[in-house]
Design a protein around this motif. Sequence first.
Motif, short mmCIF file in Angstrom:
data_model
loop_
_atom_site.label_atom_id
_atom_site.label_comp_id
_atom_site.label_asym_id
_atom_site.label_seq_id
_atom_site.Cartn_x
_atom_site.Cartn_y
_atom_site.Cartn_z
N UNK A 130 0.84 -1.25 -0.03
CA UNK A 130 0.16 -0.03 0.02
C UNK A 130 0.93 1.14 0.01
N UNK A 131 1.92 1.40 0.83
CA UNK A 131 2.88 2.50 0.75
C UNK A 131 4.15 2.02 0.45
N UNK A 132 5.06 2.90 0.00
CA UNK A 132 6.43 2.66 -0.29
C UNK A 132 7.19 1.72 0.68
N UNK A 133 7.84 0.83 0.63
CA UNK A 133 8.39 0.05 1.51
C UNK A 133 9.67 0.81 2.06
N UNK A 134 9.99 1.06 3.11
CA UNK A 134 10.97 2.09 3.87
C UNK A 134 11.96 1.17 4.54
N UNK A 142 5.54 -10.98 -1.61
CA UNK A 142 5.19 -12.63 -1.58
C UNK A 142 5.38 -13.38 -0.13
N UNK A 143 5.91 -12.35 0.74
CA UNK A 143 6.32 -13.06 1.98
C UNK A 143 5.38 -12.24 3.14
N UNK A 144 4.33 -11.57 2.52
CA UNK A 144 3.45 -10.94 3.56
C UNK A 144 2.54 -12.02 4.24
N UNK A 145 2.29 -11.74 5.46
CA UNK A 145 1.50 -12.53 6.43
C UNK A 145 0.16 -13.01 5.69
N UNK A 146 -0.31 -13.94 5.35
CA UNK A 146 -1.49 -14.18 4.47
C UNK A 146 -2.89 -13.80 5.24
N UNK A 147 -2.65 -13.66 6.53
CA UNK A 147 -4.01 -13.66 6.95
C UNK A 147 -4.58 -12.15 7.14
N UNK A 148 -6.07 -11.78 7.10
CA UNK A 148 -6.60 -10.67 6.71
C UNK A 148 -5.99 -9.46 7.65
N UNK A 149 -6.03 -8.44 7.29
CA UNK A 149 -5.54 -8.09 5.91
C UNK A 149 -4.07 -8.44 5.78
N UNK A 150 -3.51 -8.78 4.63
CA UNK A 150 -2.16 -9.42 4.47
C UNK A 150 -1.24 -8.13 4.71
N UNK A 151 -0.11 -8.35 5.49
CA UNK A 151 0.70 -7.14 5.89
C UNK A 151 2.14 -7.64 5.97
N UNK A 152 3.16 -6.91 5.96
CA UNK A 152 4.60 -7.11 5.87
C UNK A 152 4.77 -7.11 7.67
N UNK A 153 5.45 -8.39 8.21
CA UNK A 153 5.84 -8.59 9.33
C UNK A 153 6.73 -7.54 9.86
N UNK A 154 7.71 -7.07 8.99
CA UNK A 154 8.70 -6.36 9.59
C UNK A 154 8.45 -4.93 9.60
N UNK A 155 7.59 -4.36 8.59
CA UNK A 155 7.30 -3.09 8.55
C UNK A 155 6.05 -2.58 8.69
N UNK A 156 5.07 -3.56 8.62
CA UNK A 156 3.66 -3.54 8.99
C UNK A 156 2.90 -3.00 7.97
N UNK A 157 3.85 -2.72 6.76
CA UNK A 157 2.84 -2.08 5.64
C UNK A 157 1.88 -3.16 5.01
N UNK A 158 0.60 -2.39 4.74
CA UNK A 158 -0.37 -3.53 4.19
C UNK A 158 -0.24 -3.67 2.60
N UNK A 159 -0.63 -4.98 2.36
CA UNK A 159 -0.77 -5.45 0.99
C UNK A 159 -1.95 -5.06 0.45
#
Length: 246
Positions: A130-134, A142-159
Amino acid sequence: ARLAIQAAHEAVAAAGRIVVLSGAGMSSESGIPTFRDAQTGLWARFDPMQLASTEGFRSDPRLVWDWYAERRAGVRAAVPNAGHLALARFAAARPGRLQIITQNVDDLHQRAGSPDVIRLHGDILQSRWLDPCRAPEPCDPATAEPERPPHCTQCGNLLRPAVVWFGEQLPPDALTRAESLARQCDLMLVVGTSGTVYPAAGLASLARDAGAMVLIVNPHASDLDAVAHQCLRGTAAAVLPLLFGD
Ligand code: APR
């Protein structure tokens, strides 16, 4: 209508460079709902601003993801119809003569065998951040946590789905290429679109103003009818095989 179809078939056969601009009606006979058809259209049942806008996504990402998950399942279950196949076969037999530009986010043109489809509104089967990855090493969607809503476990960014939402820019290279092809074609076939969303709908006028013949295939009237030289009142799966068949 038969005479109109015959004339249109001849125009297709005579055209050196053909551009097809397709919309949701192209996939309707494959079982994928359109947006603005009365009763059956998605926007008759859901609020586009809530489900197809950045604000709507940020306010309830889980709701939007559930909706896209349902739409993705529908796209995966769909199969290309006779209209998709007619275009793919024509292009395979005449390399370089037919270019598809689509507003659709499904992959049915591609699955029918059309090689190089310009996708103005993205791809519902792909996701992106959703936002540029910092992060120093950009996180892989592809590594996003699949659960709803998928997000990045490192920076919390939403997919988010890799589609163009209302108010967002179209992919610049796709739009530039589409505009250039619209200006250079001899024939533009506009199929299955209400012609209500710009800049995609503007491609028909670009083609017409550059001297191309503009044909519409649509069972109903559309906002582009005034731009067309001829409107064929029929469906994609019924009419395209008549225009692009041998
Ligand atoms: N064959 C051909 N045309 C059809 C068929 C069919 N079987 N069934 C419906 N149609 C026509 C309808 O008459 C209508 O004109 O397809 C058109 C669908 O219009 P929309 O639902 O508005 O879809 P579209 O024009 O592709 O929407 C453009 O708006 O919601 C946004 O980004 C989304 O790409 C979409 C854009």
